[in-house]
Design a protein around this motif. Structure first.
Motif, short mmCIF file in Angstrom:
data_model
loop_
_atom_site.label_atom_id
_atom_site.label_comp_id
_atom_site.label_asym_id
_atom_site.label_seq_id
_atom_site.Cartn_x
_atom_site.Cartn_y
_atom_site.Cartn_z
N ARG A 57 -35.79 37.34 11.27
CA ARG A 57 -35.85 38.68 10.66
C ARG A 57 -36.47 39.70 11.61
NH1 ARG A 57 -37.89 36.82 4.72
NH2 ARG A 57 -35.83 36.43 3.80
N LYS A 58 -37.49 39.27 12.34
CA LYS A 58 -38.12 40.17 13.31
C LYS A 58 -37.10 40.61 14.36
CE LYS A 58 -42.99 39.36 13.42
NZ LYS A 58 -43.80 38.18 13.56
N LEU A 59 -36.32 39.65 14.85
CA LEU A 59 -35.31 39.99 15.86
C LEU A 59 -34.25 40.92 15.28
CD1 LEU A 59 -34.76 36.50 17.52
CD2 LEU A 59 -35.92 38.48 18.52
N LYS A 60 -33.83 40.62 14.05
CA LYS A 60 -32.74 41.39 13.45
C LYS A 60 -33.18 42.79 13.03
CE LYS A 60 -29.39 38.65 14.05
NZ LYS A 60 -28.37 39.07 15.01
N SER A 61 -34.50 43.02 12.96
CA SER A 61 -34.95 44.36 12.59
C SER A 61 -35.37 45.14 13.85
CB SER A 61 -36.12 44.29 11.61
OG SER A 61 -37.22 43.67 12.24
N HIS A 62 -35.19 44.52 15.02
CA HIS A 62 -35.58 45.17 16.28
C HIS A 62 -34.36 45.86 16.89
CE1 HIS A 62 -36.81 45.68 20.44
NE2 HIS A 62 -38.06 45.52 20.03
N GLU A 63 -34.49 47.14 17.09
CA GLU A 63 -33.37 47.96 17.56
C GLU A 63 -32.71 47.40 18.82
OE1 GLU A 63 -30.60 50.28 16.82
OE2 GLU A 63 -32.25 50.22 15.37
N GLY A 64 -33.53 46.98 19.78
CA GLY A 64 -32.98 46.55 21.07
C GLY A 64 -32.48 45.11 21.09
N LEU A 65 -32.76 44.33 20.03
CA LEU A 65 -32.44 42.90 20.07
C LEU A 65 -31.50 42.46 18.95
CD1 LEU A 65 -36.06 41.58 20.73
CD2 LEU A 65 -34.27 42.00 22.43
N LYS A 66 -31.30 43.33 17.96
CA LYS A 66 -30.57 42.87 16.76
C LYS A 66 -29.11 42.53 17.01
CE LYS A 66 -29.51 47.50 15.05
NZ LYS A 66 -29.91 48.50 14.07
N HIS A 67 -28.57 42.97 18.16
CA HIS A 67 -27.16 42.66 18.49
C HIS A 67 -26.99 41.22 18.99
CE1 HIS A 67 -29.06 43.51 22.32
NE2 HIS A 67 -28.08 42.81 22.89
N ILE A 68 -28.10 40.56 19.34
CA ILE A 68 -28.00 39.20 19.89
C ILE A 68 -27.74 38.22 18.74
CG2 ILE A 68 -29.18 37.36 21.17
CD1 ILE A 68 -30.99 39.58 22.38
N PRO A 69 -26.65 37.45 18.79
CA PRO A 69 -26.39 36.51 17.70
C PRO A 69 -27.46 35.42 17.63
CG PRO A 69 -24.53 36.59 19.24
CD PRO A 69 -25.62 37.42 19.83
N VAL A 70 -27.89 35.14 16.40
CA VAL A 70 -28.86 34.08 16.16
C VAL A 70 -28.18 33.00 15.34
CG1 VAL A 70 -31.05 33.44 15.06
CG2 VAL A 70 -30.82 35.67 16.18
N ILE A 71 -28.21 31.78 15.85
CA ILE A 71 -27.66 30.63 15.14
C ILE A 71 -28.82 29.85 14.56
CG2 ILE A 71 -26.27 28.53 15.30
CD1 ILE A 71 -24.75 31.18 15.87
N THR A 81 -33.69 38.30 27.62
CA THR A 81 -32.42 38.92 27.19
C THR A 81 -31.24 37.94 27.14
OG1 THR A 81 -31.89 39.68 29.44
CG2 THR A 81 -33.06 41.24 28.02
N PRO A 82 -31.31 36.99 26.21
CA PRO A 82 -30.23 36.00 26.10
C PRO A 82 -28.98 36.60 25.46
CG PRO A 82 -31.80 35.70 24.32
CD PRO A 82 -32.36 36.78 25.21
N ASP A 83 -27.86 35.89 25.60
CA ASP A 83 -26.61 36.28 24.95
C ASP A 83 -26.51 35.63 23.57
OD1 ASP A 83 -25.16 37.74 27.19
OD2 ASP A 83 -25.74 35.86 28.16
N LEU A 84 -27.32 34.59 23.36
CA LEU A 84 -27.27 33.84 22.11
C LEU A 84 -28.61 33.14 21.90
CD1 LEU A 84 -25.52 32.65 19.76
CD2 LEU A 84 -24.92 30.79 21.30
N ILE A 85 -29.03 33.04 20.63
CA ILE A 85 -30.29 32.39 20.30
C ILE A 85 -30.04 31.29 19.26
CG2 ILE A 85 -32.55 32.71 19.18
CD1 ILE A 85 -32.36 35.68 20.24
#
Length: 120
Positions: free
Chosen positions: A68-82, A48-52
């Motif tokens: 894309r997998k992370l961004k389509s996951h309900e519980g994880l899509k709020h985590i910013p991905v750089i 459960t990171p704050d940023l990826i």
């Protein structure tokens, strides 16, 4: 004292992982690294990171698919991905992947710290 923010870095280049870890731990972040994005949902859920940070060229599952997998996951899509790449078109790769930002390699330390503090 506040709990340190957690950053998860996916990159298959060990030197980059070590460099980022040193820089960001010095800046007070907690770091986890992985050289593959296999089981991306499980890896990220467990930490459960704050940023990826997501490298483009990862073995097996590439950075775009992993993001894309992370961004389509309900519980994880709020985590910013750089998105993180030495590609000239890192910006368009980041957009394709649905990432929240990007950082081109090679990067300078200030840029790295700036982007982290902007997103956490």
């Amino acid at each position: 004292m506040a709990t340190p923010k957690k950053v998860f870095i996916f990159d298959d280049n060990i030197e980059i992982l070590e460099l980022c870890t040193i820089i960001l731990e010095d800046a007070g972040y907690e770091i986890k690294t992985s050289s593959t994005s296999n089981d991306i949902v499980e890896q990220v859920s467990a930490y459960t990171p704050d940023l990826i940070f997501m490298d483009n060229w990862l073995p097996d599952v590439g950075g775009i698919d992993a993001t894309r997998k992370l961004k389509s996951h309900e519980g994880l899509k709020h985590i910013p991905v750089i998105y993180f790449s030495a590609n000239n078109d890192v910006k368009s790769l980041a957009e394709q992947a649905g990432a929240d930002g990007y950082l081109s390699k090679p990067f300078d330390i200030e840029e790295l710290e700036k982007i982290v503090s902007k997103h956490v």
